[in-house]
Design a protein around this motif. Structure first.
Motif, PDB file in Angstrom:
ATOM      1  N   PHE A  69       0.837  -1.206   0.000  1.00 24.22           N
ATOM      2  CA  PHE A  69       0.000   0.000   0.000  1.00 24.22           C
ATOM      3  C   PHE A  69       0.870   1.254   0.000  1.00 24.22           C
ATOM      4  O   PHE A  69       0.643   2.183  -0.788  1.00 24.22           O
ATOM      5  N   VAL A  70       1.874   1.290   0.872  1.00 25.90           N
ATOM      6  CA  VAL A  70       2.765   2.446   0.936  1.00 25.90           C
ATOM      7  C   VAL A  70       3.573   2.563  -0.357  1.00 25.90           C
ATOM      8  O   VAL A  70       3.814   3.670  -0.860  1.00 25.90           O
ATOM      9  N   GLU A  71       3.989   1.426  -0.903  1.00 23.93           N
ATOM     10  CA  GLU A  71       4.751   1.437  -2.154  1.00 23.93           C
ATOM     11  C   GLU A  71       3.925   2.040  -3.283  1.00 23.93           C
ATOM     12  O   GLU A  71       4.434   2.873  -4.065  1.00 23.93           O
ATOM     13  N   GLU A  83       4.408   5.705  -5.347  1.00 19.41           N
ATOM     14  CA  GLU A  83       4.576   5.822  -6.796  1.00 19.41           C
ATOM     15  C   GLU A  83       3.937   7.094  -7.328  1.00 19.41           C
ATOM     16  O   GLU A  83       4.428   7.704  -8.287  1.00 19.41           O
ATOM     17  N   ASP A  84       2.848   7.512  -6.699  1.00 22.98           N
ATOM     18  CA  ASP A  84       2.109   8.685  -7.161  1.00 22.98           C
ATOM     19  C   ASP A  84       2.529   9.972  -6.460  1.00 22.98           C
ATOM     20  O   ASP A  84       2.351  11.063  -7.007  1.00 22.98           O
ATOM     21  N   THR A  85       3.077   9.858  -5.234  1.00 23.42           N
ATOM     22  CA  THR A  85       3.346  11.059  -4.442  1.00 23.42           C
ATOM     23  C   THR A  85       4.821  11.258  -4.090  1.00 23.42           C
ATOM     24  O   THR A  85       5.250  12.392  -3.887  1.00 23.42           O
ATOM     25  N   SER A  86       5.586  10.166  -3.968  1.00 21.22           N
ATOM     26  CA  SER A  86       7.016  10.212  -3.584  1.00 21.22           C
ATOM     27  C   SER A  86       7.224  10.926  -2.250  1.00 21.22           C
ATOM     28  O   SER A  86       8.197  11.658  -2.063  1.00 21.22           O
ATOM     29  N   GLY A 138      -1.955   9.708   2.825  1.00 20.58           N
ATOM     30  CA  GLY A 138      -2.255   8.419   3.432  1.00 20.58           C
ATOM     31  C   GLY A 138      -3.373   8.527   4.446  1.00 20.58           C
ATOM     32  O   GLY A 138      -4.504   8.903   4.129  1.00 20.58           O
ATOM     33  N   SER A 139      -3.045   8.210   5.673  1.00 22.63           N
ATOM     34  CA  SER A 139      -4.034   8.230   6.751  1.00 22.63           C
ATOM     35  C   SER A 139      -4.331   9.647   7.211  1.00 22.63           C
ATOM     36  O   SER A 139      -3.566  10.586   6.943  1.00 22.63           O
ATOM     37  N   SER A 140      -5.437   9.799   7.943  1.00 23.89           N
ATOM     38  CA  SER A 140      -5.788  11.101   8.499  1.00 23.89           C
ATOM     39  C   SER A 140      -4.818  11.471   9.610  1.00 23.89           C
ATOM     40  O   SER A 140      -4.089  10.624  10.140  1.00 23.89           O
TER      41      SER A 140
END
Length: 236
Positions: free
Chosen positions: A77-79, A83-86, A151-153
């Motif tokens: 999930f983090v990977e 990919e989209d945000t770095s 990611g998370s709140s």
């Protein structure tokens, strides 16, 4: 669709419930058989003698497998998010993956080698589990803040950081006090010279263990958002 069927959130839900039941069921059986004292035995004490040792070993192994699946899903999930945000360093994500896997390995060692029979191997497994597990949740807290707001709140980030802080604070007195305790005894007496060290380390052990377990509750919202697929490729 029920909330626990969305995405992969059944993984952390199962892991938390099953792991909690592992500790509680082994404790209740050991207590019923008078193998441990009522007040804060070591977690390993509750799985030292049969039949609770058999149940503890089997359920812990299943917990370790569920932990591996959950930790790997979090890694992917983090990977994908990265990919989209770095926003997260890939080395942090890979390090967290390996720390999580090592903690699960430690769980298997603890479950396989009872503390009263193979003490050194059991203690090595427990140390591997606690060091790797605490390091994992600390690093995941750092990753969560790094990924915010993608990611998370922010509330979840602080919840993870709080749980990690509790685990870290409890970890050090647990390790220090354990060195002064005779770990081959399952029954304790308040007159024992090491009783206060034993009680402190036992309480801290339960705190660290359940902090590690409860940390995975914070994955539920994230795991609702994705699924994993296996692609099969073959050559004729």
């Amino acid at each position: 669709m029920l909330w626990f069927m969305q995405g992969l959130c059944f993984l952390p839900v199962f892991l938390v419930i099953w792991s909690s039941c592992t500790f509680i069921i082994a404790y209740l059986i050991a207590l019923f058989r008078h193998d441990v004292d009522v007040v804060f035995p070591y977690i390993s004490d509750t799985g030292a003698n049969p039949p609770e040792s058999c149940i503890f070993g089997l359920m812990t192994f299943i917990s370790a497998c569920a932990g591996i699946a959950t930790i790997y899903a979090r890694y992917k999930f983090v990977e994908k998010l990265n990919e989209d945000t770095s926003v997260v360093r890939p080395c942090f994500n890979k390090m967290a993956l390996w720390l999580g896997m090592m903690s699960c390995l430690g769980m298997c060692v603890v479950a396989t080698f009872q503390e009263t029979l193979v003490t050194k191997v059991h203690d090595a497994g427990a140390l591997l589990f606690f060091i790797s597990g605490v390091s994992y949740i600390v690093l995941q807290s750092v990753i969560s803040f790094s990924a915010y707001p993608y990611g998370s709140s922010l509330g979840v980030c602080w919840a993870r950081a709080s749980i990690a802080l509790i685990a870290v604070v409890a970890f050090f007195p647990m390790v220090v006090c354990t060195n002064f305790v005779d770990q081959t005894k399952l029954h304790r007496d308040t007159d024992d010279k090491d009783y206060h060290f034993y009680l402190t380390s036992a309480v801290c052990e339960w705190v660290v263990a359940f902090s590690f377990i409860c940390f995975f509750l914070t994955y539920i919202d994230d795991f609702k958002l994705f699924t994993l697929r296996v692609n099969l490729e073959y050559w004729m």
